[in-house]
Design a protein around this motif. Structure first.
Motif, PDB file in Angstrom:
ATOM      1  N   ARG A   1      40.143  35.879  29.125  1.00  0.00           N
ATOM      2  CA  ARG A   1      41.281  34.376  29.798  1.00  0.00           C
ATOM      3  C   ARG A   1      42.783  34.466  30.302  1.00  0.00           C
ATOM      4  NH1 ARG A   1      40.518  31.727  23.156  1.00  0.00           N
ATOM      5  NH2 ARG A   1      38.211  31.629  23.252  1.00  0.00           N
ATOM      6  N   GLY A   2      42.651  35.635  30.141  1.00  0.00           N
ATOM      7  CA  GLY A   2      44.282  35.935  31.206  1.00  0.00           C
ATOM      8  C   GLY A   2      44.622  36.245  30.577  1.00  0.00           C
ATOM      9  N   TYR A   3      45.640  36.797  29.693  1.00  0.00           N
ATOM     10  CA  TYR A   3      46.120  37.037  29.093  1.00  0.00           C
ATOM     11  C   TYR A   3      46.413  38.747  29.446  1.00  0.00           C
ATOM     12  CZ  TYR A   3      46.330  33.310  26.643  1.00  0.00           C
ATOM     13  OH  TYR A   3      46.751  31.338  26.252  1.00  0.00           O
ATOM     14  N   ALA A   4      47.745  39.561  29.231  1.00  0.00           N
ATOM     15  CA  ALA A   4      47.983  41.187  29.533  1.00  0.00           C
ATOM     16  C   ALA A   4      49.590  41.633  28.426  1.00  0.00           C
ATOM     17  CB  ALA A   4      48.421  41.414  31.088  1.00  0.00           C
ATOM     18  N   LEU A   5      48.672  42.876  28.574  1.00  0.00           N
ATOM     19  CA  LEU A   5      50.541  43.347  27.967  1.00  0.00           C
ATOM     20  C   LEU A   5      51.008  43.824  28.857  1.00  0.00           C
ATOM     21  CD1 LEU A   5      48.663  44.649  24.845  1.00  0.00           C
ATOM     22  CD2 LEU A   5      50.226  43.083  25.212  1.00  0.00           C
ATOM     23  N   LEU A   6      52.389  43.534  28.613  1.00  0.00           N
ATOM     24  CA  LEU A   6      53.118  44.224  30.573  1.00  0.00           C
ATOM     25  C   LEU A   6      53.034  45.537  30.594  1.00  0.00           C
ATOM     26  CD1 LEU A   6      55.713  41.924  31.426  1.00  0.00           C
ATOM     27  CD2 LEU A   6      53.598  41.875  32.182  1.00  0.00           C
ATOM     28  N   CYS A   7      52.832  46.447  29.288  1.00  0.00           N
ATOM     29  CA  CYS A   7      53.212  48.257  29.017  1.00  0.00           C
ATOM     30  C   CYS A   7      52.114  48.596  29.338  1.00  0.00           C
ATOM     31  CB  CYS A   7      53.385  48.438  27.903  1.00  0.00           C
ATOM     32  SG  CYS A   7      52.177  47.747  26.640  1.00  0.00           S
ATOM     33  N   VAL A   8      50.577  48.536  29.173  1.00  0.00           N
ATOM     34  CA  VAL A   8      49.839  48.574  30.050  1.00  0.00           C
ATOM     35  C   VAL A   8      48.759  48.112  31.092  1.00  0.00           C
ATOM     36  CG1 VAL A   8      48.672  49.561  27.995  1.00  0.00           C
ATOM     37  CG2 VAL A   8      48.223  47.863  28.156  1.00  0.00           C
ATOM     38  N   SER A   9      49.733  47.268  31.783  1.00  0.00           N
ATOM     39  CA  SER A   9      49.290  46.872  32.536  1.00  0.00           C
ATOM     40  C   SER A   9      49.598  47.623  33.822  1.00  0.00           C
ATOM     41  CB  SER A   9      49.676  44.728  33.431  1.00  0.00           C
ATOM     42  OG  SER A   9      49.365  44.597  32.268  1.00  0.00           O
ATOM     43  N   TYR A  10      48.740  47.424  34.866  1.00  0.00           N
ATOM     44  CA  TYR A  10      48.897  48.422  36.558  1.00  0.00           C
ATOM     45  C   TYR A  10      47.849  47.636  37.205  1.00  0.00           C
ATOM     46  CZ  TYR A  10      49.511  52.867  33.870  1.00  0.00           C
ATOM     47  OH  TYR A  10      50.165  53.616  32.936  1.00  0.00           O
ATOM     48  N   PRO A  11      48.700  47.198  38.699  1.00  0.00           N
ATOM     49  CA  PRO A  11      48.402  45.790  39.318  1.00  0.00           C
ATOM     50  C   PRO A  11      47.440  46.533  39.800  1.00  0.00           C
ATOM     51  CG  PRO A  11      50.632  46.031  39.855  1.00  0.00           C
ATOM     52  CD  PRO A  11      50.458  47.524  39.000  1.00  0.00           C
ATOM     53  N   THR A  12      46.066  45.732  40.480  1.00  0.00           N
ATOM     54  CA  THR A  12      45.233  46.308  41.709  1.00  0.00           C
ATOM     55  C   THR A  12      45.464  44.807  42.395  1.00  0.00           C
ATOM     56  OG1 THR A  12      43.425  45.102  39.392  1.00  0.00           O
ATOM     57  CG2 THR A  12      43.405  47.436  39.264  1.00  0.00           C
ATOM     58  N   SER A  13      46.491  44.440  42.047  1.00  0.00           N
ATOM     59  CA  SER A  13      46.069  43.201  44.083  1.00  0.00           C
ATOM     60  C   SER A  13      47.765  42.497  43.413  1.00  0.00           C
ATOM     61  CB  SER A  13      45.449  42.583  43.875  1.00  0.00           C
ATOM     62  OG  SER A  13      45.610  41.395  42.523  1.00  0.00           O
TER      63      SER A  13
END
Length: 152
Positions: free
Chosen positions: A118-130
């Motif tokens: 649904r598009g939710y994320a936790l910033l502490c474990v989010s590595y951008p892939t784009s």
């Protein structure tokens, strides 16, 4: 005349202290994060580049360059953004965000698959892939959604 002795693992006796450039014991026990994450994207011919990440927080948009081996949260904190956070392990849900565009790898986190879809994320474990745009959200919004899907 006395000689100063220093004990170092594996408990050998040295007449001189270890050089200042010697790595601390903690770094020997755990490899650096960049060693755990792939340096090259599968199927690509070169190293992964930093991605542009726009964080919308408290009505302000800030653009960051996030390296492949750093989380969006760590870059935001290093850049002085006052984003909420606590455990930095992907379990407390204190750093929630909504992915507006782009994609992130948050496989180290504890969000359910349908919440991630649904598009939710936790910033502490989010590595951008784009390159991506992320908007911080109230913790309660994500908690209610995560708890509702846990009961399904």
């Amino acid at each position: 005349m006395s000689t100063l002795l220093h004990f170092t693992p594996p408990f050998s006796l040295l007449k001189h202290p270890p050089p200042a450039s010697a790595a601390p014991l903690s770094s020997l026990l755990r490899p650096p994060r960049h060693a755990l994450r792939p340096a090259h994207r599968r199927g690509s011919s070169g190293p992964i580049r930093a991605h542009k990440v726009v964080i919308e927080h408290e009505g302000l948009a800030t653009e960051l360059e996030v390296e492949p081996d750093e989380t969006i949260l760590s870059k935001a904190i290093d850049s002085g953004l006052p984003v909420p956070h606590d455990c930095k392990l992907g379990v407390c849900m204190t750093c929630p965000a909504r992915l507006v565009s782009g994609s992130v790898d948050q496989s180290e986190g504890m969000l359910s698959d349908d919440v991630v879809e649904r598009g939710y994320a936790l910033l502490c474990v989010s590595y951008p892939t784009s390159d991506c745009t992320i908007k911080t959200i109230p913790e309660e919004e994500l908690l209610s959604l995560q708890l509702a899907t846990a009961n399904d």
